[in-house]
Design a protein around this motif. Sequence first.
Motif, mmCIF file in Angstrom:
data_model
loop_
_atom_site.group_PDB
_atom_site.id
_atom_site.type_symbol
_atom_site.label_atom_id
_atom_site.label_comp_id
_atom_site.label_asym_id
_atom_site.label_seq_id
_atom_site.Cartn_x
_atom_site.Cartn_y
_atom_site.Cartn_z
ATOM 1 N N THR A 91 0.857 -1.185 0.000
ATOM 2 C CA THR A 91 0.000 0.000 0.000
ATOM 3 C C THR A 91 0.889 1.229 0.000
ATOM 4 N N ALA A 98 -3.502 1.509 -3.438
ATOM 5 C CA ALA A 98 -2.586 0.483 -3.926
ATOM 6 C C ALA A 98 -3.037 -0.008 -5.291
ATOM 7 N N GLY A 121 -3.835 -5.287 -0.068
ATOM 8 C CA GLY A 121 -2.809 -4.275 0.159
ATOM 9 C C GLY A 121 -2.254 -4.451 1.563
ATOM 10 N N ARG B 29 -5.356 4.907 -7.413
ATOM 11 C CA ARG B 29 -4.454 4.601 -6.297
ATOM 12 C C ARG B 29 -4.077 5.889 -5.566
ATOM 13 N N GLU B 34 -7.941 1.000 -3.579
ATOM 14 C CA GLU B 34 -7.238 -0.238 -3.911
ATOM 15 C C GLU B 34 -7.733 -0.698 -5.272
#
Lengths: 327, 131
Positions: A91, A98, A121, B29, B34
């Motif tokens: 991350t 991420a 992550g 990101r 995520e």
Amino acid sequence: MTTHAKNDSNIWAERVLAGDRRALARVISLLENQEPEGFHTLKTLYPKTGQAHIIGLTGPPGGGKSSLVDRMIQEIRSRGHEVAVVAVDPTSPFTGGAILGDRIRMQRWASDTGVYIRSMGTRGSLGGLARAVYATVQLLDAASFPYILVETVGVGQSEVDIVQVADTVVVVSVPGLGDDVQVSKAGIMEIGDVFAVNKADLPGSQRVVVELQSMLDLGSHDVWQPPVVTTVATTGKGVSELITAIQEHLVVLQEANLLTKQRLAREKEALLQRLTERIRCDITKQWSNKQGNQAWENLAAKKTDPYTLEEQLYLSWKGVTTVDNQD
Amino acid sequence: MERPIRVLIAKPGLDGHDRGAKVLARAMRDAGMEVIYTGLRQTPEQIVEAAVQEDVDTIGLSCLSGAHNHLFPEVTRLLKEKDATDILVVGGGIIPEEDIPKLKEAGISEIFTPGTTTATAIEYIKENVKR
Ligand SMILES: Nc1nc2c(ncn2[C@@H]2O[C@H](COP(=O)(O)OP(=O)(O)OP(=O)(O)O)[C@@H](O)[C@H]2O)c(=O)[nH]1
Ligand SMILES: [Mg+2]
């Protein structure tokens, strides 16, 4: 709230045991987000754990870990077993976001119902990798996947963390990185149960094999001598031998009565880590008030010293937990 | 508890360009999400299976090949079949204006046409994820 969460989690547990993949995925999110409901579910499912062979893979970025996992899935499926994968990517400490890019190499298994793949992550929290991955692996174990593969990138702490999760650790190396980088890197030789030299189609792989072997010869291995296997993840060459070596490792652990011992040691370590994390949280919270600010100011002004402060913090934390226990 | 939004970025269809998808993935990101990128040439089945396994909040579909009228609704149909309609589906790529109403009717929440900035798309997702 607790009774409600408890009932809900029993339903979650039932659905997970019934093979409901959406429920499985949802409970993993609960665990990742550290929702109490997730841990309640694990409480219910804990007796079902202990059946899976948990295999960790670690190695340098771009070493071919995900490609290797893809081939390992293929090999395990061809031997008739189901398999789950947890693929961990770092991350960003700055944004909390991420890019989880491991799945792209394994995506051909997306519609095989015998394969479950989950990307994760590392997220920020202290011991974050170990905690979320550990819980997720337990859930997958309870969901009766006989093989669970965990991919982590070998930078910083994560390769050491993998030992806390896996029965068998596969250390992936590749030719062309220079010997200092991988082989002599602190800790790497100690954690590997099986060494895979991937990209064996590239020049220099034999040198890596020799180096690894000579490093291993220096160590003392009474029960298990870690083998070095060469693989080409892009073609699948050597992957059957890799899986066989991994299976042999588990058998040797079992025969030496070490498997149960190791698992218990991991459980204990994970528990201690969670406790540490909670206590740290408690203390941080407890001292982010006026009294705490005063203490930091005193420290800055050298009116107190960090050791006296430590003693005070510790005693006051102990005091609070005693009160908590009484009500 | 604060948690990151999980996004699956997928490219159904046969076209081989994913530069746009990668730019969007990076922007997401950087916005704290995520992002799971599944790569090129994904079938709707693969996309939906991955979305369920990854428990994402949203799926971003990108299609340049012109097959969006078939592929996008197939994704939402499969999500219904999996009882996973709480996953927000958005689309992007080269999509003619006149196709948009039908796609929205089929359950695609929003379509981002080529001029759209990544910031707009990210803002939309943040405001519209269903859980
Ligand atoms: N020549 C060769 N290339 C390989 C081999 N295995 C993987 N690769 C390539 O190496 C690159 C990285 O592969 P990945 O499987 O993504 O590596 P990884 O270790 O998972 O990467 P990260 O997760 O990003 O650290 C890809 O381009 C693969 O095609 C191999 O055995 N030989
Ligand atoms: Mg990878």
